[in-house]
Design a protein around this motif. Structure first.
Motif, short mmCIF file in Angstrom:
data_model
loop_
_atom_site.label_atom_id
_atom_site.label_comp_id
_atom_site.label_asym_id
_atom_site.label_seq_id
_atom_site.Cartn_x
_atom_site.Cartn_y
_atom_site.Cartn_z
N LYS A 10 0.42 -1.22 -0.14
CA LYS A 10 0.33 -0.39 0.13
C LYS A 10 0.75 1.19 -0.51
N ILE A 11 1.45 1.49 0.60
CA ILE A 11 2.79 2.32 1.31
C ILE A 11 3.88 2.93 -0.11
N LYS A 12 4.20 1.63 -0.53
CA LYS A 12 4.65 1.54 -1.97
C LYS A 12 3.86 2.35 -3.70
N TYR A 13 2.57 1.48 -4.00
CA TYR A 13 1.06 1.72 -4.46
C TYR A 13 1.11 3.70 -4.48
N ARG A 14 1.51 4.18 -3.08
CA ARG A 14 0.99 5.83 -2.68
C ARG A 14 1.71 6.16 -3.07
N VAL A 15 3.23 6.58 -2.52
CA VAL A 15 4.39 6.93 -3.58
C VAL A 15 4.70 6.90 -4.41
N ARG A 16 4.34 5.28 -5.32
CA ARG A 16 4.89 6.29 -7.06
C ARG A 16 3.95 6.26 -7.30
N LYS A 17 2.74 6.95 -7.30
CA LYS A 17 1.51 7.68 -7.51
C LYS A 17 2.08 8.96 -7.96
N LYS A 18 2.91 9.39 -7.15
CA LYS A 18 3.80 10.86 -6.98
C LYS A 18 5.48 11.07 -7.50
N VAL A 19 6.58 9.50 -7.49
CA VAL A 19 7.77 9.63 -7.96
C VAL A 19 7.63 8.90 -9.06
N SER A 20 8.16 9.67 -9.96
CA SER A 20 8.32 8.86 -11.29
C SER A 20 10.05 9.55 -11.53
N GLY A 21 10.20 8.36 -12.74
CA GLY A 21 11.74 8.88 -13.40
C GLY A 21 12.05 9.50 -14.36
N THR A 22 12.95 10.30 -14.98
CA THR A 22 13.11 10.69 -16.27
C THR A 22 14.03 10.54 -16.34
N SER A 23 14.71 10.79 -18.00
CA SER A 23 15.60 10.74 -18.68
C SER A 23 16.77 11.53 -18.14
N ARG A 94 12.14 4.39 -1.82
CA ARG A 94 12.27 4.02 -1.20
C ARG A 94 11.61 2.33 -0.87
N SER A 95 10.82 2.27 -1.42
CA SER A 95 9.71 1.05 -2.24
C SER A 95 9.01 0.55 -1.11
N GLY A 96 7.86 1.05 -0.27
CA GLY A 96 7.97 1.13 1.08
C GLY A 96 8.81 0.86 2.43
N TYR A 97 9.48 0.86 2.05
CA TYR A 97 10.16 -0.11 3.02
C TYR A 97 10.97 1.58 4.17
N LEU A 98 10.96 0.87 5.69
CA LEU A 98 11.16 2.08 6.48
C LEU A 98 12.72 2.51 6.10
N TYR A 99 12.42 3.86 6.38
CA TYR A 99 14.54 5.12 5.71
C TYR A 99 15.28 4.63 7.18
#
Length: 117
Positions: A10-23, A94-99
């Motif tokens: 759930k954390i990973k999906y929530r973060v991936r909505k906002k975080v993306s990479g470009t070239s 961080r893919s949902g893992y604690l920092y």
């Protein structure tokens, strides 16, 4: 799946909505297994992996040390590969893992290697 895995997903999906990479500013994605750690530089616009490093690489596997120390080496290795590609600025995922612990060690190793995030 157990509750820990569901929570992380759930954390990973929530973060991936906002975080993306470009070239120009790829996403530094971390995967942590029980024994090893894997990182990738990902360009989400073109769906390409630009570089990867893991604790299973020969030069890191030959080193002695704890999992946290090897994670820091993995961070330094991905920073070297990013510098070879001419990339300095990345987005950390961080893919949902604690920092904390191994994930933090990867980030610290990458920062010491010259990456900015």
């Amino acid at each position: 799946m157990d509750t820990k895995a569901i929570r992380r997903q759930k954390i990973k999906y929530r973060v991936r909505k906002k975080v993306s990479g470009t070239s120009g500013k790829p996403r530094l994605s971390v995967f942590r297994s029980n024994n090893d750690i894997y990182v990738q530089l990902i360009d989400d616009d073109n769906a390409k992996t630009l570089a990867s490093a893991s604790s299973r690489d020969k030069d890191i596997l030959a080193q002695k040390g704890t999992k946290v120390e090897k994670s820091k080496m993995v961070g330094a290795a991905i920073a070297r590969k990013a510098n070879d590609l001419g990339l300095l600025d990345v987005t950390f995922d961080r893919s949902g893992y604690l920092y904390h612990g191994r994930v933090k060690a990867v980030a610290d190793g990458a920062r010491e290697g010259g990456l900015i995030f």
